[in-house]
Design an enzyme around this catalytic site. Sequence first.
Site, mmCIF file in Angstrom:
data_model
loop_
_atom_site.group_PDB
_atom_site.id
_atom_site.type_symbol
_atom_site.label_atom_id
_atom_site.label_comp_id
_atom_site.label_asym_id
_atom_site.label_seq_id
_atom_site.Cartn_x
_atom_site.Cartn_y
_atom_site.Cartn_z
ATOM 1 N N ASP A 248 11.675 -4.749 -18.011
ATOM 2 C CA ASP A 248 10.813 -3.754 -18.661
ATOM 3 C C ASP A 248 10.007 -4.324 -19.818
ATOM 4 O OD1 ASP A 248 11.555 -1.671 -17.010
ATOM 5 O OD2 ASP A 248 13.368 -1.292 -18.176
ATOM 6 N N HIS B 54 2.700 1.601 -13.500
ATOM 7 C CA HIS B 54 3.684 2.653 -13.757
ATOM 8 C C HIS B 54 2.940 3.907 -14.209
ATOM 9 C CE1 HIS B 54 7.628 4.285 -14.654
ATOM 10 N NE2 HIS B 54 7.049 4.852 -15.701
ATOM 11 N N GLY C 89 0.783 4.942 -0.462
ATOM 12 C CA GLY C 89 -0.016 3.722 -0.359
ATOM 13 C C GLY C 89 -1.437 3.852 -0.876
ATOM 14 N N SER C 90 -1.696 4.895 -1.688
ATOM 15 C CA SER C 90 -3.076 5.068 -2.168
ATOM 16 C C SER C 90 -3.504 3.916 -3.072
ATOM 17 C CB SER C 90 -3.220 6.407 -2.910
ATOM 18 O OG SER C 90 -2.415 6.435 -4.065
HETATM 19 C C1 GRF Z 1 1.768 6.019 -8.144
HETATM 20 O O1 GRF Z 1 1.660 7.075 -9.037
HETATM 21 C C2 GRF Z 1 2.193 4.767 -8.887
HETATM 22 O O2 GRF Z 1 1.706 4.689 -10.173
HETATM 23 C C3 GRF Z 1 3.677 4.923 -8.921
HETATM 24 O O3 GRF Z 1 4.031 5.541 -7.705
HETATM 25 C C4 GRF Z 1 2.908 6.206 -7.177
HETATM 26 C C5 GRF Z 1 2.628 5.580 -5.853
HETATM 27 O O4 GRF Z 1 1.588 6.169 -5.164
HETATM 28 N N1 GRF Z 1 4.331 3.689 -9.201
HETATM 29 P P1 GRF Z 1 0.924 5.481 -3.920
HETATM 30 O O5 GRF Z 1 2.016 5.130 -2.923
HETATM 31 O O6 GRF Z 1 0.196 4.240 -4.371
HETATM 32 O O7 GRF Z 1 -0.014 6.490 -3.345
#
Ligand code: GRF
Length: 193
Positions: free
Chosen positions: A147, A106, A14-15
């Site tokens: 996509d 992505h 969830g960062s």
């Molecule tokens: C991130 O690298 C995002 O780009 C990808 O999955 C990861 C999720 O990380 N889709 P977080 O849960 O937001 O920390």
Amino acid sequence: MKHTRIAILASGIGSNALALMNHFDGHPTIRTSLLISNKETCGALLPASKKNIASEVLSNAEIEDNQTLLMLLKQHSIDIVVLAGFLRKIPISVVQAFPDRIINIHPSILPEFGGKGMYGARVHHAVIEAHKKSSGITIHVVNENYDEGHYIAQFFVPVRANDDASSLDHKIRTLEQRYFPTVVEGYINSLTD
Ligand code: GRF
């Protein structure tokens, strides 16, 4: 003035969701109105509740049934959906109801290392195995041809000979924190200008 109401969908640490919520805290025109996850363990749920942002955990079946997610977004008068590390496919009913209004991040330079099964660390392992000299992030619109939604922005990082999936993940996360919230903000402003 009416705020643009965003819903953030997240599955994992969830960062990115947290960076978005922090960025839009007190924003004059954009509000995080809802956080949705398909995992009780999603790291963005607690910060959302501390910020008094409504949150919902839906089962995978509810996400995919073409009604539950759509109804929830409508109940909360959501204008924009932001996928921030969300690992389920968005049902077509939602894609059609939010044309050019769903944004995804992505962790590669699409179209390379995208598509089914390509998420999280798997992407970084594939990039390392392919001996790529660079990787990065793609922020793009989700449309009916999953996509093929147009790219809003791409940002690159070098991949060095001593990088592994973990160090690449760290570099990618740094890019995400730096750019994702401001790119989302700029995109929303471009729609409402
Ligand atoms: C991130 O690298 C995002 O780009 C990808 O999955 C990861 C999720 O990380 N889709 P977080 O849960 O937001 O920390």
